[in-house]
Design a protein around this motif. Structure first.
Motif, PDB file in Angstrom:
ATOM      1  N   TRP A 194      35.691  51.839  65.648  1.00 26.62           N
ATOM      2  CA  TRP A 194      34.875  52.725  64.821  1.00 26.62           C
ATOM      3  C   TRP A 194      35.740  53.403  63.760  1.00 26.62           C
ATOM      4  N   SER A 195      35.193  53.510  62.545  1.00 25.68           N
ATOM      5  CA  SER A 195      35.887  54.179  61.441  1.00 25.68           C
ATOM      6  C   SER A 195      34.955  55.236  60.849  1.00 25.68           C
TER       7      SER A 195
ATOM      8  N   THR B  79      33.162  59.113  71.711  1.00 24.11           N
ATOM      9  CA  THR B  79      34.043  58.961  70.556  1.00 24.11           C
ATOM     10  C   THR B  79      35.267  58.121  70.915  1.00 24.11           C
TER      11      THR B  79
ATOM     12  N   PHE C 253      36.111  54.588  69.177  1.00 25.55           N
ATOM     13  CA  PHE C 253      37.394  54.315  68.530  1.00 25.55           C
ATOM     14  C   PHE C 253      38.036  53.053  69.107  1.00 25.55           C
TER      15      PHE C 253
END
Length: 255
Positions: free
Chosen positions: A139-140, A131, A135
């Motif tokens: 990444w959204s 994660t 990010f």
């Protein structure tokens, strides 16, 4: 000093304490194994960075990382719950570790519970690392974290059952080869990095029933599109979990 101060009190520890101790041991052994770390951490992280940074595969509209991150999370679950667990348990069985543990005060079901908890602890570390990387790549994510947790837990149960079934029925060397082969095949054909619509229609129907496809598609529906819990994917994962764990419980050989 009163009489009986140092009187021995022989007996097994509470089952909960034994499970926690065995879970800690299993987790330490996994994290100290370089080959397992390569499979469970390094390969998924490298795939995420490589395919997000280099436009190798057409993943449709939007950023590549938005499509890839859910699939890589699914791959991480499979690598730990299925591939890593199958190989480690297969060699524990070959070297007689399971036989000796089966003769200890630790019940066999508690040993399986400890292995499952160890897998979950490792997955939490994997997901946290991936994660952070996702990010950093832009990444959204969207969707409900509870839906993600349900999919991950069901995926873990499904892959754990299949991994234990393989480890408990095949020789260790055969388990090593088969688990790695399945990992590679599902990496390509499970919707992890290659969109399912790139395959022919008939092939899509078959691949869509695989647990890795259900997990990657389900996570993608939630995290990329912000959908509610995808019940079709949940049903597929639940079916694989019941079949895998049921078959492992029936056919697993400790020696």
């Amino acid at each position: 000093m009163s009489a009986g101060t140092f009187t021995p009190r022989p007996g097994a520890a509470p089952v909960s304490r034994m499970i926690l101790a065995q879970t800690a041991l299993e987790t330490r052994m996994l994290l100290r194994n370089g080959e397992q770390l390569l499979l469970t951490v390094i390969i998924p992280a490298l795939l995420l960075v490589l395919f997000s940074a280099v436009d190798i595969i057409d993943v449709g509209a939007g950023k590549s990382v938005d499509f890839l991150a859910p699939g890589i999370l699914a791959l991480a679950v499979m690598s730990t719950a299925f591939t890593g667990q199958a190989i480690a348990t297969g060699f524990d069985r070959r070297y007689g570790v399971l036989k000796r543990l089966g003769a200890s005060p630790l019940p066999r079901w508690a040993l399986m519970a400890a292995k499952t908890l160890s897998v979950l602890v490792t997955e939490v570390l994997q997901i946290a690392l991936l994660t952070v990387i996702a990010f950093a790549l832009g990444w959204s994510p969207h969707g409900n974290p509870l839906s993600v947790a349900v999919l991950v837990l069901l995926g873990t149960a499904a892959f754990s059952g299949l991994g234990l079934l393989m480890a408990g029925t095949l020789r260790a060397e055969a388990t090593l080869a088969a688990a790695n082969l399945v990992f590679l095949l599902l990496l390509v054909g499970g919707g992890v990095i290659v969109p399912m619509d790139k395959f022919p229609g008939a092939v899509q129907s078959v691949l869509g029933l695989l647990p890795i496809s259900a997990l990657s598609d389900g996570l993608r529906e939630v995290l990329q599109h912000g959908a509610a819990l995808p019940w079709g994917d949940v049903a597929i994962l639940a079916a694989w979990a019941v079949l895998g764990l049921g078959a492992a419980g029936r056919f697993f050989r400790w020696e």
